[in-house]
Design an enzyme around this catalytic site. Structure first.
Site, mmCIF file in Angstrom:
data_model
loop_
_atom_site.group_PDB
_atom_site.id
_atom_site.type_symbol
_atom_site.label_atom_id
_atom_site.label_comp_id
_atom_site.label_asym_id
_atom_site.label_seq_id
_atom_site.Cartn_x
_atom_site.Cartn_y
_atom_site.Cartn_z
ATOM 1 N N GLY A 164 0.812 -1.208 0.000
ATOM 2 C CA GLY A 164 0.000 0.000 0.000
ATOM 3 C C GLY A 164 0.841 1.252 0.000
ATOM 4 N N PHE A 165 2.068 1.187 0.564
ATOM 5 C CA PHE A 165 2.873 2.395 0.666
ATOM 6 C C PHE A 165 4.293 2.189 0.176
ATOM 7 C CE2 PHE A 165 3.062 0.121 4.615
ATOM 8 C CZ PHE A 165 4.402 0.056 4.905
ATOM 9 N N THR A 224 8.696 -2.602 -4.611
ATOM 10 C CA THR A 224 9.998 -3.249 -4.650
ATOM 11 C C THR A 224 10.353 -3.564 -6.092
ATOM 12 O OG1 THR A 224 9.473 -4.255 -2.530
ATOM 13 C CG2 THR A 224 11.394 -5.103 -3.679
ATOM 14 N N ASP A 257 10.270 -11.929 13.461
ATOM 15 C CA ASP A 257 9.450 -12.631 12.478
ATOM 16 C C ASP A 257 10.264 -13.731 11.802
ATOM 17 O OD1 ASP A 257 7.079 -13.211 11.197
ATOM 18 O OD2 ASP A 257 7.384 -11.761 9.581
#
Length: 803
Positions: free
Chosen positions: A552-553, A556, A671
């Site tokens: 959304g922002f 790549t 993560d």
């Protein structure tokens, strides 16, 4: 590379300074020389011995001969011995017995023997005037040779004199006189010549002799007066045939075959004569030895069967000189001083490189052992090839380089910790300023912010690797509006952008059972459409090839670096701020620079993608990172497919060092899962996606409390319980690694595992048909309570080493 070179040169400079101290200061005399000589002796002992020299025979006066004929031998016995030997036509006779004073009876009988032109006697030069021993009075001066032996500081005979001067007169050694007479008798044209242009170099048959100096090989400040050569011992035992005096006088049946055309040396072999000398074959001892030739050496050695009587040392010298002349052996060479300094510097660099390559204590110890073994193996190989180079000095340089790099690495880690802490504080200030700006310009947006956000210095914007979008972590209440004002927010359920060619080909297929990561979302914020970057080179050097993914922002791209000759592939992450007012952009630039600095620090590890560049172009922010060619572990984690224990241990061993690296800098990945671990084409594992990293402040490590609570970030099943509750610790990553290892062993994704209702722990052991040594380690890695878990990656590696 620069740090390795710097530490290596520093280590070499330190060791060279020690060598210079040893050469220039009486206090440091022999500081390294003693160890170098011990190493030389070891190499001599390791060498294969040569067979008995058939050209020489020693007639030894044994203890039995002393009891039978008395001591010292009278002139009658000695004259009879020489006459008997001459009957068997030896080529040369060397008498290693003092005869400056007559020992009647029988002096006339002995006087007749001195006229033989193949008979050589001895004198002793001694130290200073009046301390020597004259030759036999009736012996022609040209057939008298000195029998002085050179003792090193530890009393060992390693070198010998060819000739020396005393009171402006030149004298030759007995061994040299005997060897020269023997060679001339075999070849009348055999002569001595100086090499053209260098009077110190003597042509001796097929060899060229070069004298020792005070710094040759491992020597320091040694007395190099006279013409000295290093003695290459033939063997630790008798290098020649030995006959007793009684055997000669009784004219044994085999004497003719043993003596004809041979060199015969006559000397003492009786312990009572106290004519023993230490050799490189002698064992060391700390007890003084009564009656030795060197009564008070700096270090003493206990005599053994490898100590040599004086006549046997002379026999070794004669044999060596004959071999040199005939080309059967060569002289031992030495490197010039500048070459030794380079040699020392090389091993200082090797030590630094080993320490740079391996940080784990076990691996570091093994690497150091291999380096030392390589050094000593190479030194021994050079020694066998005829070159004596220092071994102790480069070993010390290697150790200093290794230790220096450890100190330097720890210093750099502390510097990076301080840098990260300063960046966290700077981010706290930037976030507080941003909050004030939003309160002033958008009261409704500011009202949605958690009031504790500005005080949460460790929680800020994290520009991750090119594979993930920016993520905001603050308190557990509504704080994502701040990020929505900074940039466009991703849609619910958006996944990581691919960073490899294989990802690009396969798309974003989620592995079986791997749920999406938990990130804060703001569904109410509209998603704005991003336009592609303007045509041309990004940053003046990067050519866009294709789009890898879009959030959304952020977008790549796969790009090429046009400023490098090979035009390597790289990955570019483009971050687009929604607002363009100067104050907002200035704060965004500060946050962007801080995050790029964190990625640059982490990218120094070879298992983390390297940050290549970051820049601002047209009020948009770009991160350029290393492209990882390979695939992530989702390809290898197949449902119901179990890995072997060895493969699982290999997985742990390959990932634990990179976790230790980031944890040493107080950073948590948060993560860790199969999709965030890449296997490169060379098989090495690379940890990617640092978009959710968190830097722990000391207060969060020592006293976690409500004020340190963060947004729950991570992937269910892999995220540790305390992390998913908002209180991540360094060993939260170890929990995730343990869950990956359990998934590898069982073939079952973590969130499909059942929980033991009695213990609260995951019940995964029944999924395996046997007990494994690795199981206790995995259980400790995945304990529900972080306090019961391993505290560090290094502790896990230590337990793995014990398996």
């Amino acid at each position: 590379m620069r740090s390795t070179l710097g530490v290596g040169l520093g280590a070499a400079a330190a060791v060279t300074a020690v060598k210079i101290l040893g050469e220039l200061s009486w206090v440091g005399m022999g500081l390294l020389s003693g160890w170098e000589l011990d190493a030389y002796d070891l190499m001599v002992r390791l060498r294969s011995p040569l067979p008995i020299d058939p050209r020489l025979v020693v007639v030894g006066i044994t203890e039995t001969d002393v009891a039978r004929y008395g001591w010292p031998l009278n002139d009658a016995v000695l004259g009879e011995t020489l006459a008997t030997l001459q009957d068997y036509e030896p080529q040369v006779i060397g008498l290693d017995l003092y005869r400056n004073i007559p020992q009647p009876p029988g002096s006339d009988r002995l006087a007749d023997q001195w006229a033989a032109d193949n008979l050589f006697g001895i004198l002793e030069l001694g130290e200073g005037q009046g301390n020597g021993v004259d030759p036999p009075p009736l012996l022609p001066p040209e057939r008298a040779g000195f029998n002085d032996l050179i003792l090193d500081q530890d009393g060992v005979v390693r070198r010998f004199l060819v000739f020396a001067q005393k009171q402006k007169k030149t004298y030759y050694s007995l061994a040299w006189q005997v060897a020269y007479a023997y060679l001339q008798g075999r070849d009348p044209e055999f002569t001595l010549e100086n090499e053209a242009g260098d009077s110190n170099r003597i042509a001796w048959g097929r060899s060229v002799l070069q004298p020792l100096d005070r710094r040759s090989g491992g020597y320091q400040r040694e007395d190099d007066r006279g013409y000295q050569l290093l003695l290459d011992y033939r063997s630790p035992n008798a290098a020649v045939t030995v006959l007793s005096l009684a055997t000669v006088l009784e004219r044994g049946p085999e004497l003719e075959a043993q003596l004809r055309h041979k060199i015969v040396l006559i000397g003492n072999l009786a312990p009572s004569t106290k004519d023993l000398f230490f050799t490189p074959y002698t064992g060391t001892s700390f007890a003084p030895v009564e009656g030795m030739a060197n009564p008070d050496p700096p270090r003493t050695r206990r005599p053994a069967n490898t100590d040599f009587y004086g006549v046997m040392v002379h026999a070794q010298i004669v044999s060596y000189l004959l071999d040199l002349a005939q080309g059967d052996r060569g002289t031992l060479g030495f490197w010039p001083e500048w070459a030794e300094v380079l040699w020392i510097a090389l091993w200082g660099g090797v030590g630094a490189a080993v320490s740079r390559r391996w940080s784990h204590p076990g691996a570091l110890l093994a690497g150091a052992g291999l380096a030392v073994g390589g050094l000593w193996g190479l030194q021994y190989g050079l020694f066998l090839g005829g070159v004596w180079v220092p071994g102790v000095a480069p070993s010390l340089s290697l150790g200093l380089g290794l230790g220096g790099m450890v100190v330097y690495r720890n210093y750099r880690i502390e510097q990076e910790k301080q840098q990260l802490a300063q960046q966290a504080q700077a981010q706290e200030v930037s976030i507080a300023l941003l909050q004030q700006l939003l309160q002033h310009q958008s009261p409704s947006l500011a009202a949605s912010l958690d009031p504790t956000l500005a005080a949460d210095g460790a929680e800020s914007f994290r520009f991750g690797s090119p594979s993930s979008d920016i993520t905001l972590r603050g308190s557990s209440q509504g704080d994502s509006g701040l990020l929505a004002s900074f940039s466009q927010w991703p849609e619910q359920g958006s996944d990581d952008s691919p960073t490899t060619l294989s990802d690009l080909a396969e798309g974003e297929t989620q592995s079986l059972g791997e749920p999406p990561a938990v990130t804060p979302m703001t569904p109410s914020q509209p998603r704005a459409k991003q336009s592609p970057p303007k045509a041309g080179l990004l940053g003046g050097r990067y050519q866009i090839q294709s789009v890898l993914g879009a959030g959304g922002f952020a977008m790549t791209y796969l790009a090429q670096d046009c400023h490098r000759p090979s035009r390597p592939i790289c990955v570019i992450k483009r971050l687009c701020p929604l607002r363009q007012d100067p104050k907002f952009l200035a704060l965004a630039q500060r946050l962007f620079d801080d995050e790029a600095s964190i990625l640059e620090i982490l990218g120094k590890h070879d298992q983390i993608p390297q940050l290549l560049a970051h820049f601002n172009q047209d009020n948009e922010f770009y991160l350029v990172q290393e492209f990882i060619a390979g695939h992530d572990l989702r390809k290898e984690f197949k449902l119901q497919q179990q890995w072997s224990e060895a493969a699982t241990i290999d997985l742990l061993r390959k990932l634990l060092p990179v976790l230790a690296f980031i944890h040493d800098r107080q950073i948590i990945h948060r993560d860790l899962k199969p999709s965030n671990v890449m296997r490169r084409e060379d098989g090495k594992l690379v940890l990617i996606d640092f978009g959710t990293v968190k830097h722990l402040l000391p207060s969060e490590v020592q006293d976690p409390g409500p004020e340190t609570k963060t947004m729950a970030v991570g992937t269910p099943g892999y995220g540790a319980p305390e992390q998913m509750a908002g209180y991540p610790q360094l060993n939260s990553d170890l929990y995730a690694l343990g869950m990956m290892a359990i998934q590898a062993l069982t073939g079952v994704p973590p969130h499909h595992l059942k929980v033991d209702p009695h213990r609260g722990e995951l019940n995964w052991r029944p999924l395996l048909d046997r007990s494994l040594p690795l199981m206790p380690i995995l259980e400790r890695l995945t304990h529900f309570n972080s306090s019961d878990r391993y505290a560090s990656a290094a502790a896990v590696l230590r337990d793995l080493d014990r398996l």
